[in-house]
Write an enzyme that holds these catalytic residues in place. Structure first.
Site, PDB file in Angstrom:
ATOM      1  N   GLU A  82      63.663  21.451  88.191  1.00 44.75           N
ATOM      2  CA  GLU A  82      63.243  22.494  89.112  1.00 44.75           C
ATOM      3  C   GLU A  82      63.830  22.391  90.519  1.00 44.75           C
ATOM      4  OE1 GLU A  82      61.016  25.180  88.292  1.00 44.75           O
ATOM      5  OE2 GLU A  82      61.685  24.459  86.340  1.00 44.75           O
ATOM      6  N   SER A 490       3.976  15.315  54.337  1.00 40.30           N
ATOM      7  CA  SER A 490       3.424  13.962  54.273  1.00 40.30           C
ATOM      8  C   SER A 490       4.139  12.961  55.162  1.00 40.30           C
ATOM      9  CB  SER A 490       3.441  13.455  52.828  1.00 40.30           C
ATOM     10  OG  SER A 490       2.448  14.119  52.084  1.00 40.30           O
TER      11      SER A 490
END
Length: 828
Positions: A82, A490
């Site tokens: 760049e 239960s």
């Protein structure tokens, strides 16, 4: 002479005009000094207990890395791609302006985008402070800000801003996020050819997609490697080696959970953090969250739950294909190739793709069902069905691998045995298939109609190690482990029996198991029944009441203790805080959640210490400061630099004692018997070829077999399983906790405990083990074959008559001409 003067004057006017123009823009310039304290939106990352990544939450995938932590090779790649003179210029690369101007002039004539000579500094100015519109005014502002930034900031600070802000595709902002998104690596491990590919993406990520544009991406990457060589960052040998490397880039999964097995847990963490700190902190705050989950145990839990639920579902027959397609007559016909590089497809795969889209849209299937695969039936004979998959490959399902698929008529009624493949499948049926052996053999599968949840936690701390909220998160995000309030059946009984043991009863106390009637709150009569209708067993020990899950003796015991005492125990142990004041809760008619019930059971095995289920250990902010920790105990001596013969730090145990530790151990011992001799023997059957490890628990089933439960534990692991329809309906006759939930528990425990050291349950002081007759509870005599070791408290009178239930004659009976309302039926 005259022309020279005119030219000079014109130049002066131009310079003055440019100066005036730039000064006129100054009031509109944004404040670049805000970049000195840049606080980007950063991804929140969720980690497992072992540090592995569980999930990521963010609007943008972004991680901030300071300049000093960014490897030189990454900086070099981006500078080479760049702005090769980054360290020499003062914000603007003047030599590039004429070339950019000429290229822009040509671009304008052709209607193409303008080209600029933007340096990295200018790109930072644009990305942070300006728009991306292509106007002269924006470029001038960009140049002014770039020049000022170069005077105010160091080059490293400018590069830091650039490399942390730049968009690199795949929802990734900054090099650190991109390194994870494309290579699943931390930035520190990125190699030069990988850094060069990341720099490739700076221009236009879509043009260099690692899958769709791989060749173009490799070409651009190799050019950048060449630039790195020209700039002296790579040797000749390095250049040759790294150019020869494959691209190696893949796409990270979307933001969220990293695997299907972790979806429910990740969503639970997301809700927790959002509730604590808000959505902005969650999605933008860059939090680092250390959770309790164990990824290995989570995989085992999901596998055990899915296998168990599938086995239950297969017992109730085949409900038909997902949908049916009209297939072309010629199954070899393919689409035409439209563009170079594309592959043609079979015409039938196109139809299957459309079917998949429709099925996904209405959540009839999901993408998280691996290893199951969506398929279409292409051919059938009596012995085999040929099936095709979305990728164009084929497989087969033979008769034995779909013999379970009797036609579903109703929950307790199936069609005749399957004698031919054509009894089940027809050409065009869209189905699910699971690979079973080799490359082409599959078994027919269907998504279970029932659902449920599963939890595993550390019983000493409450840390949740595994969480399964349902069969498929993709089909339903409702978490049945934490959000579903259901009757526990239960599995509630142990809290009644614990209250009894704290009230002077012993495990050998005798309670009459016989018809029982008591007045209800609404004026009716409450008459519970046992699992086998109209079957009663007379005098029974408390142990037998749990092992065999006796209803009438439990209701009689609850009446003697009093509903108030039972509710107080249940609330103290965290089962529920909204139980109805009704005797029916003794058989589990109240409501609770799987996470609450599992934590309550964990308090039996941990010696009666109160725990709170937790999913988060610690949260750190973006600076690494701890802002939340579940364990806030002071630990003096924990932070020493090294060990110098000093004693281990002494951490205080600040857990509350919710029940007597001796009572807790007695309940553990009793619930071991559930698996050895009682309603949980299907778990014991899984260990026919090896010793049964120390595990205990309790089954639970509600009225009409609507809910099936098993909650239990080993010395250091508590596990709960629930199965039921989301809209409560019967699971089918006989499909109770012992048949549906217990096998899931057993399968998981056998897998999860395989590498654990086998240790017995820990007995507290004040417990004595006495050999007794398993049926009567009396001390065993010489030669008595039916004996067990029973756990008594030191003060228990095991020889006296105090073990006899004192309320046998106190139950009430209705008048002979009044109808008895049995509103709970066969809750057991």
């Amino acid at each position: 002479m005259g022309l020279g003067i005119v030219g000079f004057v014109g130049m002066v006017i131009a310079v003055v005009g440019a100066f005036i123009y730039m000064r006129s823009l100054e009031p509109e310039l944004p404040d670049y000094t805000t970049l000195e304290s840049y606080q980007p939106k950063v991804t929140t990352r969720i980690h497992a207990g072992d540090g592995t990544l569980v999930a990521e939450f963010a609007r943008e995938r972004r991680l901030f890395v300071p300049a000093e932590s960014i490897p030189d090779t990454v900086k070099q790649a981006f500078i080479s791609a760049e702005d090769k003179t980054f360290y020499e210029h003062s914000g603007i690369y003047w030599m590039g302006i004429p070339r950019a101007a000429w290229n822009s002039f040509k671009a304008m004539r052709e209607g193409a985008p303008l080209q600029g000579a933007s340096t990295i500094t200018q790109q930072v100015a644009k990305n942070f402070l300006l728009t991306s519109d292509q106007r002269i005014e924006r470029k001038v502002k960009e140049a002014i800000i770039a020049r000022r930034m170069e005077k105010a900031f160091t080059k490293d600070h400018i590069l830091e801003l650039y490399l942390n802000e730049i968009y690199l595709g795949n929802r990734s902002y900054g090099v650190a996020a991109a390194a994870l998104a494309y290579f699943d690596k931390p930035l520190s491990e990125i190699e030069p050819h990988e850094a060069a590919y990341l720099a490739t993406l700076a221009k236009a990520p879509a043009n260099y997609h690692p899958v769709y544009n791989e060749s173009r991406a490799v070409e651009r990457r190799n050019w950048i490697l060449g630039q790195m060589w020209e700039n002296g960052y790579l040797t000749d040998e390095d250049l040759e080696y790294f150019r020869a490397q494959p691209l190696g880039a893949e796409l990270l999964p979307p933001l969220g959970a990293r695997s299907a097995a972790l979806e429910y847990f990740a969503e639970e963490v997301r809700r927790d953090i959002s509730g604590r700190y808000g959505s902005d902190a969650l999605y933008d705050g860059g939090l680092s969250v250390r959770t309790t989950i164990d990824p290995v145990m989570q995989e085992k839990a999901q596998r055990a739950f899915r296998e168990g639920l599938t086995e239950y579902d297969m017992r109730h027959g085949w409900r038909g294909p997902l949908t049916t397609l009209a297939l072309p007559d010629d199954l070899t016909a393919r689409t035409e190739v439209e563009r170079e590089g594309e592959e043609s497809q079979f015409l039938w795969t196109l139809s299957l793709e459309q079917a998949q889209k429709a099925l996904l849209a209405d959540r009839s299937v999901a993408r998280d069902l691996t290893p199951w695969r969506l398929a279409v039936v292409l051919e059938t004979t009596a012995a085999v069905a040929e099936i095709g998959f979305l990728d164009g490959t084929r497989g087969s399902i033979t008769l034995p691998n779909l013999s379970w698929a009797k036609q579903f008529i109703q929950m307790n009624e199936l069609g005749p045995d399957v004698e031919s493949v054509t009894d089940v499948l027809a050409i065009g049926d869209v189905i699910l298939a699971e690979p079973i052996e080799g490359d082409t053999s599959y078994a027919l599968r269907q998504i279970p109609a029932a659902n449920g949840g599963m939890l595993a936690m550390d019983p000493h701390t409450g840390r949740i190690l595994a969480m399964v909220g349902g069969f498929s998160f993709g089909m339903s995000e409702f978490n049945r482990a934490t959000q579903a309030w259901r009757q526990p059946g239960s599995t509630f009984k142990p809290f009644i029996y614990a209250a009894a043991l704290d009230s002077g009863y012993t495990p050998s106390s005798i309670v009459l198991d016989a018809p029982f009637v008591a007045p209800g709150l609404d004026g009716t009569w409450y008459k519970p029944g046992n699992y086998v209708q109209d079957r009663f067993y007379g005098d029974s020990t408390l142990r037998l009441g749990i092992e065999k899950s006796r209803n009438t003796m439990t209701a009689r015991l609850a009446q003697d203790l009093g509903i108030g005492r039972i509710i107080e125990y249940a609330e103290r142990m965290g089962v529920s805080d909204k139980l109805p004041r009704n005797l029916s809760i003794s058989l589990g008619a109240g409501e609770t959640t799987l996470v609450r019930l599992t934590a309550a059971y964990a308090q039996f095995v941990n010696g009666g210490k109160q725990i709170k289920p937790t999913i988060i250990d610690r949260i750190q902010d973006r600076q690494g400061e701890t802002i939340y920790a579940i364990d806030d105990r002071a630990c003096f001596g924990c932070n020493v630099e090294g060990w110098d013969e000093q004693p281990e730090p002494d951490l205080p145990d600040d857990r509350s004692q919710v029940i007597d530790p001796r009572t807790a151990f007695q309940m553990v011992s009793i619930m071991e018997g559930v698996i050895e001799r009682g309603t949980g023997t299907k778990i014991r059957e899984l260990y026919l070829d090896e010793p049964l490890p120390p595990i205990a628990g309790k089954t639970g089933t509600t009225n009409d077999y609507r809910d099936a439960w098993f909650v239990g534990f080993s010395p250091d692991l508590a596990v709960g399983v629930f199965v039921g329809y989301d809209l409560p309906a019967t699971l089918g006759n006989g499909e109770g906790g012992g048949n549906v939930a217990a096998p899931i528990f057993g399968r998981f425990m056998k897998d999860a405990l395989v590498t654990e050291d086998v240790v017995p349950f820990r007995a507290p002081s004040g417990i004595r083990l006495v050999r007794v007759n398993a049926r009567t509870g009396r001390p065993a005599t010489a030669g008595d074959p039916n004996t067990i070791l029973e756990a008594f408290k030191a003060e228990d009178d095991i020889y006296g008559r105090s073990n006899r239930f004192r309320g046998d004659g106190n139950q009430q009976s209705p008048d002979t001409d009044e109808e008895i309302d049995s509103d709970l039926g066969v809750i057991y």
